[in-house]
Write a protein that holds these residues in place. Structure first.
Motif, mmCIF file in Angstrom:
data_model
loop_
_atom_site.group_PDB
_atom_site.id
_atom_site.type_symbol
_atom_site.label_atom_id
_atom_site.label_comp_id
_atom_site.label_asym_id
_atom_site.label_seq_id
_atom_site.Cartn_x
_atom_site.Cartn_y
_atom_site.Cartn_z
ATOM 1 N N VAL A 175 1.019 -1.197 0.067
ATOM 2 C CA VAL A 175 -0.523 -0.027 0.157
ATOM 3 C C VAL A 175 1.064 1.327 0.388
ATOM 4 O O VAL A 175 0.393 1.999 -0.952
ATOM 5 C CB VAL A 175 -0.881 0.051 1.353
ATOM 6 N N LEU A 176 1.750 1.272 0.802
ATOM 7 C CA LEU A 176 2.884 2.491 0.564
ATOM 8 C C LEU A 176 4.050 2.083 -0.101
ATOM 9 O O LEU A 176 3.972 3.769 -0.841
ATOM 10 C CB LEU A 176 3.745 2.721 2.385
ATOM 11 N N GLU A 177 4.023 1.255 -0.635
ATOM 12 C CA GLU A 177 4.161 1.490 -1.802
ATOM 13 C C GLU A 177 4.216 1.780 -3.624
ATOM 14 O O GLU A 177 4.520 3.048 -4.220
ATOM 15 C CB GLU A 177 5.296 -0.222 -2.328
ATOM 16 N N ALA A 178 2.885 1.840 -3.371
ATOM 17 C CA ALA A 178 1.824 2.433 -4.059
ATOM 18 C C ALA A 178 1.300 3.383 -4.125
ATOM 19 O O ALA A 178 1.420 4.328 -5.008
ATOM 20 C CB ALA A 178 0.268 1.901 -3.920
ATOM 21 N N HIS A 179 1.046 4.272 -2.783
ATOM 22 C CA HIS A 179 0.938 5.832 -2.470
ATOM 23 C C HIS A 179 2.387 6.021 -2.920
ATOM 24 O O HIS A 179 2.169 7.380 -3.720
ATOM 25 C CB HIS A 179 0.699 5.455 -0.944
ATOM 26 N N LEU A 180 3.652 6.305 -2.995
ATOM 27 C CA LEU A 180 4.636 6.061 -2.555
ATOM 28 C C LEU A 180 4.908 6.403 -4.715
ATOM 29 O O LEU A 180 5.206 8.058 -5.591
ATOM 30 C CB LEU A 180 5.854 6.062 -2.534
ATOM 31 N N ALA A 181 4.693 5.735 -5.486
ATOM 32 C CA ALA A 181 4.956 5.586 -6.288
ATOM 33 C C ALA A 181 3.439 6.836 -7.046
ATOM 34 O O ALA A 181 3.487 6.832 -8.243
ATOM 35 C CB ALA A 181 4.601 4.269 -7.426
ATOM 36 N N LEU A 182 1.764 6.632 -6.868
ATOM 37 C CA LEU A 182 1.004 7.810 -7.740
ATOM 38 C C LEU A 182 1.348 8.868 -6.880
ATOM 39 O O LEU A 182 1.636 9.243 -8.197
ATOM 40 C CB LEU A 182 -0.155 7.214 -6.266
ATOM 41 N N MET A 183 2.187 9.678 -6.106
ATOM 42 C CA MET A 183 2.683 10.530 -5.701
ATOM 43 C C MET A 183 4.138 11.183 -6.318
ATOM 44 O O MET A 183 3.370 12.011 -7.027
ATOM 45 C CB MET A 183 3.367 10.500 -3.638
ATOM 46 N N ARG A 184 4.753 10.053 -6.886
ATOM 47 C CA ARG A 184 5.973 10.996 -7.985
ATOM 48 C C ARG A 184 5.172 10.666 -9.197
ATOM 49 O O ARG A 184 5.754 11.646 -9.884
ATOM 50 C CB ARG A 184 6.694 9.734 -7.802
ATOM 51 N N ARG A 185 4.192 10.076 -9.607
ATOM 52 C CA ARG A 185 3.607 9.926 -10.942
ATOM 53 C C ARG A 185 2.707 11.607 -11.159
ATOM 54 O O ARG A 185 2.475 11.940 -12.353
ATOM 55 C CB ARG A 185 3.175 8.918 -11.157
ATOM 56 N N TYR A 186 1.458 11.309 -10.368
ATOM 57 C CA TYR A 186 0.666 12.355 -10.369
ATOM 58 C C TYR A 186 0.721 13.420 -9.576
ATOM 59 O O TYR A 186 0.815 13.988 -9.938
ATOM 60 C CB TYR A 186 -0.712 11.843 -9.800
ATOM 61 N N PHE A 187 1.976 13.412 -8.660
ATOM 62 C CA PHE A 187 1.893 15.168 -8.002
ATOM 63 C C PHE A 187 3.766 15.589 -7.936
ATOM 64 O O PHE A 187 3.931 15.921 -6.923
ATOM 65 C CB PHE A 187 1.778 14.683 -6.250
ATOM 66 N N PRO A 188 4.824 15.769 -9.590
ATOM 67 C CA PRO A 188 5.568 15.019 -9.230
ATOM 68 C C PRO A 188 6.267 16.820 -8.832
ATOM 69 O O PRO A 188 7.216 16.932 -7.917
ATOM 70 C CB PRO A 188 6.127 15.153 -10.900
ATOM 71 N N HIS A 189 5.548 17.983 -9.032
ATOM 72 C CA HIS A 189 5.959 18.807 -8.552
ATOM 73 C C HIS A 189 5.716 19.152 -6.912
ATOM 74 O O HIS A 189 6.417 20.405 -6.511
ATOM 75 C CB HIS A 189 5.224 19.901 -9.490
ATOM 76 N N SER A 190 4.862 18.544 -5.915
ATOM 77 C CA SER A 190 4.694 18.444 -4.810
ATOM 78 C C SER A 190 6.241 17.708 -3.908
ATOM 79 O O SER A 190 5.695 16.503 -3.576
ATOM 80 C CB SER A 190 3.361 17.510 -4.255
ATOM 81 N N GLN A 191 6.931 17.890 -3.607
ATOM 82 C CA GLN A 191 8.155 18.048 -3.231
ATOM 83 C C GLN A 191 7.605 16.926 -1.559
ATOM 84 O O GLN A 191 7.938 15.977 -1.459
ATOM 85 C CB GLN A 191 9.758 18.212 -2.887
ATOM 86 N N GLU A 192 6.947 17.348 -1.469
ATOM 87 C CA GLU A 192 6.617 17.822 0.069
ATOM 88 C C GLU A 192 5.779 16.443 0.313
ATOM 89 O O GLU A 192 5.605 15.633 1.199
ATOM 90 C CB GLU A 192 5.436 18.409 1.213
ATOM 91 N N ALA A 193 4.655 16.095 -0.760
ATOM 92 C CA ALA A 193 3.754 14.436 -0.215
ATOM 93 C C ALA A 193 4.689 14.061 -1.079
ATOM 94 O O ALA A 193 4.023 12.678 -0.061
ATOM 95 C CB ALA A 193 2.823 14.566 -1.626
#
Length: 105
Positions: free
Chosen positions: A9-27
């Motif tokens: 779950v956490l691995e998928a969450h990180l992958a999604l953050m990188r893919r859909y919110f690459p501009h949000s370093q905080e996320a």
């Protein structure tokens, strides 16, 4: 309660953050931190250390070495190093890099 079940779950969450919110370093950093903490809990210390080093580098680059988040992420790296029994590297990080800037802050 079952950390091994949370890992994908956490691995998928990180992958999604990188893919859909690459501009949000905080996320991305938050997702990395959560994953790194879980990996540490699972005993996967080398993988945890890699994530925590990356987080620290990003915090220093974005906020500067004397920012409280950069100092805290550095202490997380040192903690991981201690758990891996890399005492000399952990002490050097704390003594030479983190304590001097923490005293100035």
């Amino acid at each position: 309660r079952r950390p091994e079940e949370a890992l994908p779950v956490l691995e998928a969450h990180l992958a999604l953050m990188r893919r859909y919110f690459p501009h949000s370093q905080e996320a991305i950093i938050n997702a990395q931190g959560n994953l790194g903490n879980l990996l540490m809990k699972l005993g996967r210390l080398d993988e945890s250390l890699a994530l925590k080093r990356d987080i620290h580098a990003k915090q220093v680059a974005a906020l500067g070495v004397s920012h409280k988040y950069a100092i805290m992420s550095g202490t997380n790296v040192a903690q991981n190093l201690f758990m891996l029994r890399h005492f000399d590297e952990a002490v050097a990080l704390l003594r030479d890099q983190l304590l001097p800037v923490a005293r100035q802050s």
